[in-house]
Scaffold this active site. Structure first.
Site, mmCIF file in Angstrom:
data_model
loop_
_atom_site.group_PDB
_atom_site.id
_atom_site.type_symbol
_atom_site.label_atom_id
_atom_site.label_comp_id
_atom_site.label_asym_id
_atom_site.label_seq_id
_atom_site.Cartn_x
_atom_site.Cartn_y
_atom_site.Cartn_z
ATOM 1 N N LYS A 122 20.193 -12.131 -16.238
ATOM 2 C CA LYS A 122 19.317 -11.007 -16.581
ATOM 3 C C LYS A 122 18.642 -11.322 -17.895
ATOM 4 O O LYS A 122 19.184 -12.083 -18.709
ATOM 5 C CB LYS A 122 20.143 -9.718 -16.742
ATOM 6 C CG LYS A 122 19.343 -8.457 -16.527
ATOM 7 C CD LYS A 122 19.093 -8.226 -15.054
ATOM 8 C CE LYS A 122 18.509 -6.897 -14.742
ATOM 9 N NZ LYS A 122 18.648 -6.566 -13.325
HETATM 10 N N1 GLU Z 1 15.886 -6.578 -10.970
HETATM 11 C C1 GLU Z 1 16.321 -6.439 -9.614
HETATM 12 C C2 GLU Z 1 17.789 -6.112 -9.576
HETATM 13 O O1 GLU Z 1 18.355 -5.623 -10.508
HETATM 14 C C3 GLU Z 1 15.922 -7.614 -8.762
HETATM 15 C C4 GLU Z 1 16.550 -8.909 -9.095
HETATM 16 C C5 GLU Z 1 15.985 -10.079 -8.302
HETATM 17 O O2 GLU Z 1 15.261 -9.855 -7.345
HETATM 18 O O3 GLU Z 1 16.273 -11.203 -8.707
HETATM 19 O O4 GLU Z 1 18.422 -6.265 -8.575
#
Ligand code: GLU
Length: 436
Positions: free
Chosen positions: A126
């Protein structure tokens, strides 16, 4: 890990002496509490327990940006790679004033468990930058995105770390990341991010994927509780990409959306709101607390409305020990990451509320991100129907696997989901061993 006299690990119980109680709203502690509980029930080896608790890599960068007025502002950015044993780190990048290292660490770990729950060959990562994008021009956001990308470029790559949109980031931001990375590599690398515009290697169906996944698992939960989807009442908190899509698709599936909200508050109509009308209203840049065809509700009131399904699809920590006992929904589908605190979990469990946990409920987004990454690497693109069918299959199978685990161990769906996830990641670590 708590041990009984016989040495057998015991499931953890929160009590007032536990520091995680005091830190109810710390997302990393909230995540660790569930991890500890599930790991203990799985009898996870102490060594592996230590490995999986710690993020693999944490990067903090300063991001200088030239503002339009000629002044330089310096923002702080993070990228945390929690675990890459099953494949590249996968997870979004958010631009928000509330971003902190603790939050990004929690969200990165959540991505590890989320990818494992739906059995994708990814680990968790993240990223985030502490900023207020609503006070920045598009050019400033572009400059910040490109500088942040170059600051973390060593970790990025289709085989190592693949970002995606998250709070306040979108396909335009992904396009800038992809371009910046490709300029450094001297060739176009579409697979370095997902959630890109379809015309530049994005996947059909990605934009709706998280909301669509919420619909699929909600239908599974309704069936499990022997409740009819037709006319089931739904309250949705958050009308961004996830909440608005979930509301639209649930209305299309015959459910009755009785309340929706954005950061300003929301609209409530027990007879059902016209979701298309709400979308038109917000599409014109207007806020939902001024929406005319419903009574006004605050975000706090929306959460405790009488309804069959509650979809918290905004930010973390909205269902806490302060309001959990007032929740009237029979099912909660967690569209956001971390909307419920560990302390609230215990109250909801006691009340018999069926919670579809975030790491399962909102995994539709990363599932179609996986499809996008596969399509980019293969250079062959699927039609939207194929994407949606494959998404539905994965969401249904994962729901059933989590429900089976929860049933077998007599735990909540949340702890069941963590148990499925941790056992998959742990199995990979056991096979790979420890590199020395
Ligand atoms: N930000 C989204 C989540 O928390 C998508 C993550 C992604 O597609 O890599 O799942």
């Amino acid at each position: 890990m708590a041990k009984s006299k016989s040495g057998k690990p015991q499931p953890l119980m929160l009590d007032d002496r536990d520091h995680r109680f005091a830190a109810e709203e710390n997302p990393f502690e909230a995540m660790m509490y569930r991890f500890d509980d599930a790991a203990t029930r799985l009898n996870l080896e102490p060594g592996l327990y230590k490995v999986l608790r710690e993020p693999e890599k944490q990067i903090i960068v300063s991001v200088p940006v030239l503002r339009d007025n000629g002044e330089i502002e310096v923002y702080t950015g993070f990228r945390v790679l929690h675990n890459r044993s099953r494949g590249p780190a996968k997870g979004g990048i958010r631009f928000d004033l509330a971003v902190s290292l603790d939050e990004v660490k929690a969200l990165a770990a959540w991505m590890t468990w989320k990818c494992a729950v739906v059995n994708l060959p990814f680990g968790g990562g993240k990223g985030g930058v502490i900023c207020d994008p609503s006070s920045m021009s598009d050019r400033e956001i572009e400059r910040m995105t490109r500088r942040y990308t170059s600051a973390i470029i060593e970790t990025l790559g289709p085989e190592s770390d693949v970002p995606a949109p998250d709070v306040n980031t979108n396909e335009r931001v992904m396009a800038w990341i992809m371009d910046t990375y490709s300029m450094h590599k001297r060739h176009t690398v579409t697979g370095v991010v997902t959630g890109k515009p379809v015309a530049m290697g994005g996947s059909l169906g990605r934009k709706d994927a998280t909301g669509r996944g919420c619909l699929v698992v909600t239908l599974c939960a309704l069936a499990k509780k022997k409740m009819s989807a037709e006319g089931a009442t739904v309250a949705v908190q958050g009308f961004g990409n996830v909440g608005s899509t979930a509301a639209r698709l649930m209305a299309e599936a015959g459910m009755k959306i009785i309340a929706v909200s954005d950061k300003s508050g929301g609209a409530y109509n027990p007879k059902g709101l016209d979701v298309a009308g709400c979308l038109k209203w917000t599409g014109g840049g207007k806020l939902l607390n001024n929406y005319k065809k419903g009574e006004r509700v605050t975000n706090e009131e929306l959460l405790t409305l009488k309804c069959d399904v509650l979809v918290p699809a905004a930010l973390e920590n909205v269902i806490t020990s302060k309001n959990a006992d007032q929740i009237q929904a029979k099912i909660i589908c967690e569209g956001a990451n971390g909307p419920t605190t560990a302390r609230a979990d215990a109250i909801l469990d006691q009340k018999g509320v069926y919670v579809i946990p975030d790491i399962l409920a909102n995994a539709g987004g990363v599932t179609v991100s996986y499809f996008e990454w596969v399509q980019d690497r293969g250079g062959y693109f699927w039609d939207e129907r194929t994407v949606n069918e494959r998404l539905e299959k994965i969401m249904k199978e994962s729901f059933n696997e989590v429900a089976a685990m929860a049933g077998e161990h007599k735990v909540s769906m949340r702890i069941g989901a963590y148990m499925v996830a941790i056992s998959r990641v742990a199995a990979m670590h056991r096979m790979r061993g420890v590199y020395a």
